[in-house]
Design a protein around this motif. Structure first.
Motif, short mmCIF file in Angstrom:
data_model
loop_
_atom_site.label_atom_id
_atom_site.label_comp_id
_atom_site.label_asym_id
_atom_site.label_seq_id
_atom_site.Cartn_x
_atom_site.Cartn_y
_atom_site.Cartn_z
N VAL A 164 -10.17 -16.02 -9.50
CA VAL A 164 -9.86 -14.83 -8.71
C VAL A 164 -8.35 -14.67 -8.60
O VAL A 164 -7.63 -15.62 -8.31
CB VAL A 164 -10.49 -14.93 -7.31
N ALA A 165 -7.87 -13.47 -8.84
CA ALA A 165 -6.43 -13.23 -8.83
C ALA A 165 -5.83 -13.50 -7.46
O ALA A 165 -6.42 -13.20 -6.43
CB ALA A 165 -6.16 -11.79 -9.24
N SER A 166 -4.67 -14.12 -7.45
CA SER A 166 -3.96 -14.36 -6.18
C SER A 166 -2.78 -13.42 -6.05
O SER A 166 -1.87 -13.67 -5.27
CB SER A 166 -3.49 -15.82 -6.13
N CYS A 167 -2.77 -12.36 -6.85
CA CYS A 167 -1.68 -11.42 -6.77
C CYS A 167 -2.25 -10.01 -6.70
O CYS A 167 -3.44 -9.78 -6.93
CB CYS A 167 -0.73 -11.55 -7.97
N GLY A 168 -1.39 -9.06 -6.39
CA GLY A 168 -1.82 -7.68 -6.28
C GLY A 168 -1.22 -7.04 -5.04
O GLY A 168 -0.93 -7.71 -4.05
N GLU A 169 -1.04 -5.73 -5.10
CA GLU A 169 -0.62 -4.95 -3.93
C GLU A 169 -1.81 -4.09 -3.52
O GLU A 169 -2.21 -3.18 -4.24
CB GLU A 169 0.58 -4.07 -4.28
N LYS A 186 -9.28 -10.19 6.00
CA LYS A 186 -9.57 -11.62 6.01
C LYS A 186 -9.83 -12.15 4.60
O LYS A 186 -9.69 -13.35 4.35
CB LYS A 186 -10.79 -11.89 6.89
N SER A 187 -10.22 -11.27 3.67
CA SER A 187 -10.61 -11.70 2.33
C SER A 187 -9.47 -11.65 1.33
O SER A 187 -9.64 -12.11 0.19
CB SER A 187 -11.77 -10.82 1.83
N LEU A 188 -8.33 -11.08 1.69
CA LEU A 188 -7.22 -10.98 0.74
C LEU A 188 -6.66 -12.36 0.42
O LEU A 188 -6.61 -13.24 1.29
CB LEU A 188 -6.11 -10.09 1.32
N PRO A 189 -6.21 -12.57 -0.81
CA PRO A 189 -5.66 -13.88 -1.19
C PRO A 189 -4.22 -14.07 -0.71
O PRO A 189 -3.45 -13.11 -0.65
CB PRO A 189 -5.74 -13.86 -2.71
N ILE A 190 -3.90 -15.30 -0.36
CA ILE A 190 -2.52 -15.63 -0.02
C ILE A 190 -1.62 -15.34 -1.22
O ILE A 190 -1.95 -15.67 -2.36
CB ILE A 190 -2.41 -17.12 0.37
N GLY A 191 -0.48 -14.72 -0.98
CA GLY A 191 0.45 -14.42 -2.06
C GLY A 191 0.44 -12.97 -2.49
O GLY A 191 1.32 -12.53 -3.23
N GLU A 251 4.22 -8.92 2.37
CA GLU A 251 3.50 -10.09 1.90
C GLU A 251 2.41 -10.47 2.90
O GLU A 251 2.62 -10.40 4.11
CB GLU A 251 4.44 -11.26 1.67
N TYR A 252 1.29 -10.87 2.40
CA TYR A 252 0.13 -11.22 3.23
C TYR A 252 0.29 -12.63 3.80
O TYR A 252 0.38 -13.60 3.06
CB TYR A 252 -1.14 -11.13 2.40
N ASN A 253 0.37 -12.73 5.11
CA ASN A 253 0.40 -14.03 5.78
C ASN A 253 -0.19 -13.87 7.18
O ASN A 253 -0.64 -12.77 7.54
CB ASN A 253 1.84 -14.61 5.83
N GLU A 254 -0.18 -14.92 7.97
CA GLU A 254 -0.81 -14.86 9.29
C GLU A 254 -0.16 -13.82 10.18
O GLU A 254 -0.85 -13.06 10.88
CB GLU A 254 -0.74 -16.24 9.96
N LYS A 255 1.16 -13.74 10.16
CA LYS A 255 1.87 -12.81 11.03
C LYS A 255 1.56 -11.36 10.67
O LYS A 255 1.22 -10.54 11.53
CB LYS A 255 3.38 -13.06 10.94
N THR A 256 1.67 -11.01 9.36
CA THR A 256 1.44 -9.62 8.97
C THR A 256 -0.04 -9.24 9.10
O THR A 256 -0.36 -8.10 9.43
CB THR A 256 1.91 -9.40 7.52
N SER A 260 4.90 -7.98 -10.85
CA SER A 260 3.75 -8.87 -11.01
C SER A 260 2.69 -8.69 -9.92
O SER A 260 1.90 -9.60 -9.65
CB SER A 260 4.20 -10.35 -11.05
N GLN A 261 2.70 -7.54 -9.25
CA GLN A 261 1.71 -7.26 -8.21
C GLN A 261 1.06 -5.91 -8.51
O GLN A 261 1.46 -4.88 -7.98
CB GLN A 261 2.36 -7.23 -6.82
N PRO A 262 0.05 -5.87 -9.38
CA PRO A 262 -0.59 -4.58 -9.72
C PRO A 262 -1.18 -3.90 -8.50
O PRO A 262 -1.81 -4.55 -7.65
CB PRO A 262 -1.68 -4.98 -10.72
N LYS A 263 -0.96 -2.59 -8.41
CA LYS A 263 -1.40 -1.84 -7.23
C LYS A 263 -2.90 -1.54 -7.31
O LYS A 263 -3.41 -1.11 -8.33
CB LYS A 263 -0.60 -0.53 -7.12
N GLN A 264 -3.59 -1.78 -6.18
CA GLN A 264 -5.02 -1.48 -6.05
C GLN A 264 -5.18 -0.59 -4.82
O GLN A 264 -4.93 -1.03 -3.70
CB GLN A 264 -5.83 -2.77 -5.86
N LEU A 265 -5.58 0.66 -5.04
CA LEU A 265 -5.68 1.65 -3.96
C LEU A 265 -7.13 1.82 -3.54
O LEU A 265 -8.00 2.08 -4.37
CB LEU A 265 -5.09 2.98 -4.43
#
Length: 610
Positions: free
Chosen positions: A123-128, A156-161, A182-187, A222-227
């Motif tokens: 599963v990809a760990s990258c993407g916007e 909750k399901s988005l990958p770290i990074g 960037e996806y992390n606990e704070k954001t 390196s973060q392909p956009k997914q709308l």
């Protein structure tokens, strides 16, 4: 009398004892496929499956005696080699004009791809990930609540990074962050706090301006956009919206979701088609969450590029595509291609179709050889499905055209609709008396069909369930066995009562997961598991830290009690497993055994992915 809603309407239902019902119902079905039928399952008891030929491509199934037909009949048909491409040829209608769609044979290509496990397991760990939510007035109430719950699962399901942002729109638009973060606990927590406050309060459905803003943002390397687009309505400028998506399709994929019966199919399907994504419709009692999470699965896997379909046919036979070109393929998602065959060939002649595409940089090819001898006794099913596909494509073209071209396309739609008996935007079915050929005038006549009588207690329960529970004592409902009285009902809203509905236990547990994938051992987790803090803490092995223990408990609960909703939590569970593996925790087996004993489950460590 049966109460039917908030209005003062009562409908008569003819009800008699089951022994006096003047008819009997039975159900049997014949299954025919190009692939062998492996089994048939149903929510009703079935007699043994009967195969009608030696290669098991035809079978008969019958409902066992004694069924009451008190619920919808559901049949699940399983085939061998289901992921292999298949081709079916159907003969044209003898009375139809040769050269017309209904007069010529039609071929259907079915693609149900199964991509290599090596690709699917990574599963990809990258993407916007950009989520665009409709907050127009029509989204108020249960729709916006369901959308908020869905955004909780997504976040909750988005990958770290990865990177993400949430936009909402109506007459104006808002965004949680000035640009994707960037996806992390704070954001994640900041976004969830904003999502909780979202309501259907932004006026009309105007999507073009927020889309222009989203596309104006620079791409992240390196973060392909997914709308992901969620809407329950339609817009006046569908053509401009779709052109904008098509213009930007080179650097993003668009996954669209139509909520409710009023969502524009032209907009929802068009967004996915032009954006190389996937469209979903949530209507009636459908749950939004599983459909959205399926699309997130699609978004996390590599894009399928350079899709082509090539037909090789004998001399004298030509093929005309009836379906628009395939712009996207997804693992385990069916795609259908319809085409019209013109010309003559011998009965023994064969054709071949080749499907090519590129997945994660690796070229792939599927080739199917098929007989040009049409299938018999099909009832023109494929022709009508092909006609429906062609009509929808022409309707889309008609919306985007002007003047003579628009009138020409409308004429084609009407001709094809009349010829095939498939309704369109410009045709409709009219009841006609076969005796004199006259159009039937006047209102529809209701015919009472006797149905088995339920006990008075059951009827009373049914009536009560259709009314707000707090109103039961206000309705003047009488005791079981007496007549049922349906007085006028005033319009009450849920806001009239202060008791909030209980939260879904699954969402309650999901809301406690951290962005990293772990859970924390605290009273909130204990409550979500249906236990006290002491009950949860006492059986924890001494050498295991609290977050590892809490995360294993959460995974056991999901597998033990929520397997029916696995597609909703599967991605966040994978994230939890990845976090646990990174901890190199000791005594995992002991933790799983203790967790099963605590929660009353029997989940194996291997089933958890540990």
């Amino acid at each position: 009398m049966l109460f039917t809603g908030k209005e003062d309407v009562c409908i008569k239902v003819t009800s008699v004892p089951a022994s006096l019902v003047p008819y009997r119902l039975s159900f049997s079905a014949q299954v025919s496929s190009s692939r062998p039928v492996s089994k048939v399952e149903s929510n009703y008891p079935l007699d043994a499956l009967q195969y009608l030929n030696t290669d098991q491509t035809k079978a008969s199934v019958k409902m066992a005696a004694g069924h009451k037909f008190d619920r919808d009949i559901e049949l699940l048909i399983y085939y061998k080699d289901a992921h292999q491409p298949t081709v079916v040829v159907e003969a044209g209608q003898a009375s139809a004009k040769p050269g017309s769609l209904m007069g010529d044979p039609v071929v259907m290509l079915s693609l149900y791809p199964e991509f290599p496990q090596a690709v699917m397991s990574s599963v990809a760990s990258c993407g916007e990930f950009v989520f665009l939510l409709d907050r127009s007035g029509s989204m108020a109430g249960s729709r916006i609540k369901s959308a908020r719950d869905t955004l909780l699962l997504l976040l909750k399901s988005l990958p770290i990074g990865c990177y993400f942002n949430i936009y909402s729109f109506g007459s104006s638009y808002e965004h949680i962050f000035p640009k994707s973060v960037e996806y992390n606990e704070k954001t994640m927590e900041e976004a969830l706090n904003e999502v909780k406050r979202m309501g259907g309060d932004l006026g009309r459905t105007e999507i073009l301006i927020p889309l222009e803003h989203i596309y104006s943002q620079p791409c992240i390397s390196s973060q392909p956009k997914q709308l992901f687009v969620f809407t329950d309505g339609e817009v006046e400028n569908t053509k401009e919206v779709l052109n904008l998506v098509k213009k930007n399709s080179g650097f993003h994929r668009c996954f669209s979701f139509g909520i409710g019966e009023g969502a524009s199919s032209a907009l929802i399907n068009g967004l996915a088609k032009e954006g190389g994504g996937h469209a979903q419709f949530i209507t009636g009692t459908d749950r939004m969450q599983p459909k959205v999470m399926q699309s997130l699965h699609f978004a996390l896997h590599p894009n399928v590029l350079d899709i082509s379909v090539k037909w090789d046919l004998p001399k004298g036979v030509s093929v005309t595509a009836l379906s628009p070109p395939i712009t996207a393929l997804f693992h385990g998602q069916r795609s259908l291609v319809y085409a019209q065959l013109t010309g003559q060939s011998s009965e023994a002649a064969e054709g071949c179709v080749t499907v090519k595409y590129s997945l994660a940089g690796h070229p792939s090819q599927n080739q199917v050889h098929f007989s040009l001898k049409p299938a018999e006794d099909t009832g023109l099913t494929l022709h009508r499905l092909a006609a429906r596909t062609r009509i929808r494509s022409l309707e889309m073209e008609e919306r985007e055209s002007r003047g003579e071209q628009e009138e020409g396309l409308k004429k084609k739609v009407v001709e094809l609709s009349v010829q095939s008996g498939v309704s369109s935007a410009f045709t409709a079915f009219i009841a006609v008396n076969k005796g004199d050929g006259e159009v039937i005038q006047g209102p529809l006549v209701v015919r009472n069909v006797p149905t088995p009588r339920r006990t008075a207690g059951c009827m009373l329960m049914q009536c009560r369930q259709s009314i707000h529970p707090v109103m039961n004592d206000m309705m003047g409902l009488r005791s079981p066995g007496s007549a049922l009285f349906c007085p006028p009902l005033r319009n009450f809203s849920n806001d009239s009562f202060s008791v909030p509905p209980p939260r879904d236990p699954l969402l309650q547990l999901v809301s406690l997961q951290k962005a990293s994938g772990c859970w924390v051992l605290d009273p909130a987790l204990a409550a979500a598991l249906g236990k006290t803090s002491e009950e949860v803490e006492k059986p924890k092995p001494a050498s295991v830290n609290q977050e590892v223990w809490a995360s294993i408990l959460a995974l056991i609960w999901l597998h033990g009690f929520k397997m029916d909703a696995q597609e909703e939590w599967e991605l966040l569970a994978m994230k939890a497993v990845s976090w646990l593996r990174a901890q190199n925790a000791l005594c995992v087996t002991e933790c799983v055994e203790a967790g099963n004993a605590l929660l009353g489950c029997s989940v194996q460590k291997e089933a958890l992915g540990l």
